[in-house]
Design an enzyme around this catalytic site. Structure first.
Site, PDB file in Angstrom:
ATOM      1  N   LYS A 179      42.187  58.793  89.682  1.00  0.00           N
ATOM      2  CA  LYS A 179      41.516  59.617  90.700  1.00  0.00           C
ATOM      3  C   LYS A 179      40.003  59.453  90.625  1.00  0.00           C
ATOM      4  CE  LYS A 179      40.805  64.195  89.925  1.00  0.00           C
ATOM      5  NZ  LYS A 179      39.383  64.595  90.114  1.00  0.00           N
ATOM      6  N   ASN A 180      39.469  59.577  89.419  1.00  0.00           N
ATOM      7  CA  ASN A 180      38.009  59.578  89.291  1.00  0.00           C
ATOM      8  C   ASN A 180      37.380  58.201  89.465  1.00  0.00           C
ATOM      9  OD1 ASN A 180      38.058  62.287  88.954  1.00  0.00           O
ATOM     10  ND2 ASN A 180      37.615  62.279  86.756  1.00  0.00           N
TER      11      ASN A 180
ATOM     12  N   ARG B  91      27.639  73.078  87.469  1.00  0.00           N
ATOM     13  CA  ARG B  91      27.552  71.689  87.929  1.00  0.00           C
ATOM     14  C   ARG B  91      26.383  71.401  88.871  1.00  0.00           C
ATOM     15  NH1 ARG B  91      33.759  69.725  88.484  1.00  0.00           N
ATOM     16  NH2 ARG B  91      32.917  67.783  87.759  1.00  0.00           N
TER      17      ARG B  91
ATOM     18  N   ASP C  78      37.973  66.296  80.125  1.00  0.00           N
ATOM     19  CA  ASP C  78      39.139  66.420  80.999  1.00  0.00           C
ATOM     20  C   ASP C  78      40.466  66.424  80.227  1.00  0.00           C
ATOM     21  OD1 ASP C  78      37.492  66.590  83.166  1.00  0.00           O
ATOM     22  OD2 ASP C  78      37.939  64.602  83.970  1.00  0.00           O
TER      23      ASP C  78
ATOM     24  N   CYS D   1      31.970  75.358  90.717  1.00  0.00           N
ATOM     25  CA  CYS D   1      33.413  75.256  90.720  1.00  0.00           C
ATOM     26  C   CYS D   1      33.933  76.015  89.523  1.00  0.00           C
ATOM     27  CB  CYS D   1      33.862  73.797  90.721  1.00  0.00           C
ATOM     28  SG  CYS D   1      33.639  73.031  89.144  1.00  0.00           S
TER      29      CYS D   1
ATOM     30  N   ARG E  69      45.940  68.134  92.713  1.00  0.00           N
ATOM     31  CA  ARG E  69      44.669  67.423  92.931  1.00  0.00           C
ATOM     32  C   ARG E  69      44.557  66.197  92.022  1.00  0.00           C
ATOM     33  NH1 ARG E  69      40.122  70.511  91.325  1.00  0.00           N
ATOM     34  NH2 ARG E  69      39.258  68.464  91.656  1.00  0.00           N
TER      35      ARG E  69
HETATM   36  C1  UD1 Z   1      33.017  63.656  86.404  1.00  0.00           C
HETATM   37  C2  UD1 Z   1      34.504  63.743  86.619  1.00  0.00           C
HETATM   38  C3  UD1 Z   1      35.071  65.004  85.965  1.00  0.00           C
HETATM   39  C4  UD1 Z   1      34.681  65.042  84.498  1.00  0.00           C
HETATM   40  C5  UD1 Z   1      33.182  64.856  84.340  1.00  0.00           C
HETATM   41  C6  UD1 Z   1      32.736  64.746  82.891  1.00  0.00           C
HETATM   42  C7  UD1 Z   1      34.735  62.672  88.781  1.00  0.00           C
HETATM   43  C8  UD1 Z   1      35.059  62.782  90.221  1.00  0.00           C
HETATM   44  N1  UD1 Z   1      34.759  63.790  88.054  1.00  0.00           N
HETATM   45  O1  UD1 Z   1      32.424  64.779  87.050  1.00  0.00           O
HETATM   46  O2  UD1 Z   1      36.481  64.987  86.090  1.00  0.00           O
HETATM   47  O3  UD1 Z   1      35.040  66.286  83.954  1.00  0.00           O
HETATM   48  O4  UD1 Z   1      32.757  63.661  85.003  1.00  0.00           O
HETATM   49  O5  UD1 Z   1      33.395  63.709  82.273  1.00  0.00           O
HETATM   50  O6  UD1 Z   1      34.512  61.586  88.280  1.00  0.00           O
HETATM   51  N2  UD1 Z   1      24.850  67.577  85.034  1.00  0.00           N
HETATM   52  C9  UD1 Z   1      23.548  67.998  85.203  1.00  0.00           C
HETATM   53  N3  UD1 Z   1      22.867  67.568  86.314  1.00  0.00           N
HETATM   54  C10 UD1 Z   1      23.423  66.739  87.231  1.00  0.00           C
HETATM   55  C11 UD1 Z   1      24.744  66.311  87.054  1.00  0.00           C
HETATM   56  C12 UD1 Z   1      25.432  66.756  85.936  1.00  0.00           C
HETATM   57  O7  UD1 Z   1      23.014  68.739  84.400  1.00  0.00           O
HETATM   58  O8  UD1 Z   1      22.743  66.385  88.201  1.00  0.00           O
HETATM   59  C13 UD1 Z   1      25.619  68.013  83.840  1.00  0.00           C
HETATM   60  C14 UD1 Z   1      26.831  68.855  84.219  1.00  0.00           C
HETATM   61  O9  UD1 Z   1      26.487  70.202  84.366  1.00  0.00           O
HETATM   62  C15 UD1 Z   1      27.730  68.625  83.021  1.00  0.00           C
HETATM   63  C16 UD1 Z   1      27.403  67.180  82.602  1.00  0.00           C
HETATM   64  O10 UD1 Z   1      26.156  66.873  83.217  1.00  0.00           O
HETATM   65  O11 UD1 Z   1      27.363  69.480  81.973  1.00  0.00           O
HETATM   66  C17 UD1 Z   1      28.440  66.162  82.990  1.00  0.00           C
HETATM   67  O12 UD1 Z   1      28.644  66.202  84.392  1.00  0.00           O
HETATM   68  P1  UD1 Z   1      28.953  64.891  85.234  1.00  0.00           P
HETATM   69  O13 UD1 Z   1      29.125  63.741  84.295  1.00  0.00           O
HETATM   70  O14 UD1 Z   1      27.959  64.756  86.308  1.00  0.00           O
HETATM   71  O15 UD1 Z   1      30.345  65.240  85.874  1.00  0.00           O
HETATM   72  P2  UD1 Z   1      30.849  64.815  87.319  1.00  0.00           P
HETATM   73  O16 UD1 Z   1      30.372  63.474  87.669  1.00  0.00           O
HETATM   74  O17 UD1 Z   1      30.605  65.934  88.254  1.00  0.00           O
END
Ligand code: UD1
Length: 424
Positions: free
Chosen positions: A24-25, A123, A306, A118, A398
């Site tokens: 999925k990701n 996030r 995850d 969420c 999902r």
């Molecule tokens: C992706 C995965 C999700 C997984 C996560 C972490 C997808 C669609 N989803 O989510 O299943 O749980 O990686 O492995 O691929 N953060 C910030 N600022 C930002 C972005 C992120 O501070 O602009 C922080 C978030 O709050 C969190 C950490 O970075 O603590 C990791 O988030 P991120 O790697 O961005 O997760 P996603 O890409 O949303």
């Protein structure tokens, strides 16, 4: 959201083979990457999941044409007629924000409703936006919308404060069409980033370094459509491995890239599971007591957040006391209260959960609060005495394709019930 539930009768030792679907990701960013080229790209092994359907709806809203053909998804991104995505489409799935980078690269202008928080944490998107700004994008956040535009993307040196998966993907997809070279420091190293690099390079991009913490992207003039097979879903695979362990089973998990599962394999071995690794499958067997282990979630190649809820379900019936530290998302212990209903003994203090293993779990009424919390409860139910009713399985839908059918084949006793008591 459908209100279907599972009724699961536990304590059946699972045995047999189970095939893992495409990730999925990985699929979500690959789908948005098709926006980067005019013409039709073809993706194989895209799982049929609610999140994927939703992403395709977002692409259609933007003007793409999508169709399924012989197990492939074809996306024709020939004409983009829309660059605004409103609240209704954005709120349903956070990953919709992965259109930012590609739309800016192709169209130079985009406006999306803020994806919002969420169930598992706030996030933020600051790292996505910072990276895009470094590439020459102007960003205005107003009235719940993010509006961004550029006169032309320019390669840059970008330092991420945290190795965000989504930010790394968005920046990569913008930088492939920027002028000059972009370096992304402290990039996320997840296998899904490598898959995206591979697809982008098939489209004619010049990306190197995925899987390491510095990415180098040399911008090109234009990209062309390409064909690609999505990598297998490592989180789905890990979930099935735990199912084998928790039910004292013997399960062959097929269609995996074992390397992607190293942190999970290491912890399962530490917990006493018998694991045999083959080229593209993994056999998991368990006889006797599971041993307690400590876990700390970290960015890849650390232990994946995850998989944290599913591991907690397993540790609930392990010998001794285990400690789980969640460092990625601040609110990812929603499964704890539900696991307690099944008899688990878990205490949470901030980002740490202490799990005292019990002899067995006992069936009860529980509810999925998010995708992986739902997976954890599904696993717990498989190992529990008597019947568990697991509500809100739409959350599980999902991320897991044909779960019911796949588990029936392993010998699980479960059925899916729709609200008016008819069986699905
Ligand atoms: C992706 C995965 C999700 C997984 C996560 C972490 C997808 C669609 N989803 O989510 O299943 O749980 O990686 O492995 O691929 N953060 C910030 N600022 C930002 C972005 C992120 O501070 O602009 C922080 C978030 O709050 C969190 C950490 O970075 O603590 C990791 O988030 P991120 O790697 O961005 O997760 P996603 O890409 O949303």
């Amino acid at each position: 959201m459908t209100m279907d539930r599972y009724v699961i009768t536990g304590k059946q030792a699972l045995s047999g083979a189970i095939r893992v679907s495409g990730a999925k990701n990985a699929s979500l960013p690959l789908l948005t990457a098709t926006l980067l080229a005019e013409g039709t790209s073809v993706l194989f092994d895209v799982p049929q999941l609610a999140d994927v359907t939703h992403m395709i709806e977002v692409l259609e809203h933007l003007g793409c044409q999508a169709r399924n053909q012989n197990e492939a998804v074809l996306i024709d991104a020939g004409s983009l007629r829309e660059w605004v995505v409103d609240e209704e489409l954005m709120r349903r799935m956070r990953a919709s924000n992965l259109i930012l980078g590609p739309i800016l690269a192709r169209h130079r202008r985009v406006k999306i409703a803020m994806p919002g928080g969420c169930a598992i944490g706030s996030r933020p998107m600051d790292q996505h936006l910072k990276g895009l700004k470094d590439l020459g994008v102007q960003v205005k956040e107003k009235h719940g919308y993010i509006e961004a535009w550029t006169d032309g993307l320019q390669g840059a040196d970008i330092y991420l404060d945290v190795p965000s998966v989504g930010a790394t993907e968005n920046i990569m997809m913008a930088a492939v069409l920027a002028k000059g070279t972009t370096l992304v420091h402290n990039a996320a190293r997840e296998p899904e980033i490598v898959d995206l690099q591979n697809f982008l390079n098939k489209m004619g991009a010049k990306v190197r370094g995925a899987g390491m913490d510095v990415l180098r992207i040399d911008g090109v003039e234009s990209l062309h459509p390409a064909e690609h097979t999505v990598i297998p879903d490592r989180i789905e695979a890990g979930t099935h491995m735990i199912a084998g362990v928790m039910t004292q089973g013997d399960v062959l998990v097929e269609n995996v890239i074992p390397e992607h599962l190293e942190p999970v394999i290491a912890k399962l071995r530490q917990a006493g599971a018998n694991i045999e690794v083959y080229d593209d499958s993994i056999r998991v067997r368990q006889r006797g007591k599971i041993k307690g282990v400590d876990i700390k979630t970290l960015p890849y190649p650390g232990f994946p957040t995850d998989m944290q809820p599913q591991f907690m379900a397993m540790l609930a019936i392990a010998e001794g006391t285990s400690v789980i530290t969640e460092t990625i998302f601040e609110n990812r212990f929603q499964h704890v209260d539900e696991l307690r209903r099944l008899g688990a003994q878990i205490r949470v203090d901030g980002r740490t959960a202490v799990i005292r293993g019990v002899e067995t779990l006992e069936g009860a009424f529980v509810e999925a609060t998010d995708l992986r919390a739902g997976a954890a409860l599904f696993l717990a139910a498989l190992a529990a005495e008597e019947a568990t009713v697991l509500e809100k399985v739409a959350h599980i839908d999902r991320g897991y394709e044909n779960l019911e059918e796949k588990y029936r084949r392993l010998g699980a006793r479960l059925r899916r019930v729709v609200p008016n008591n008819k069986e699905a």
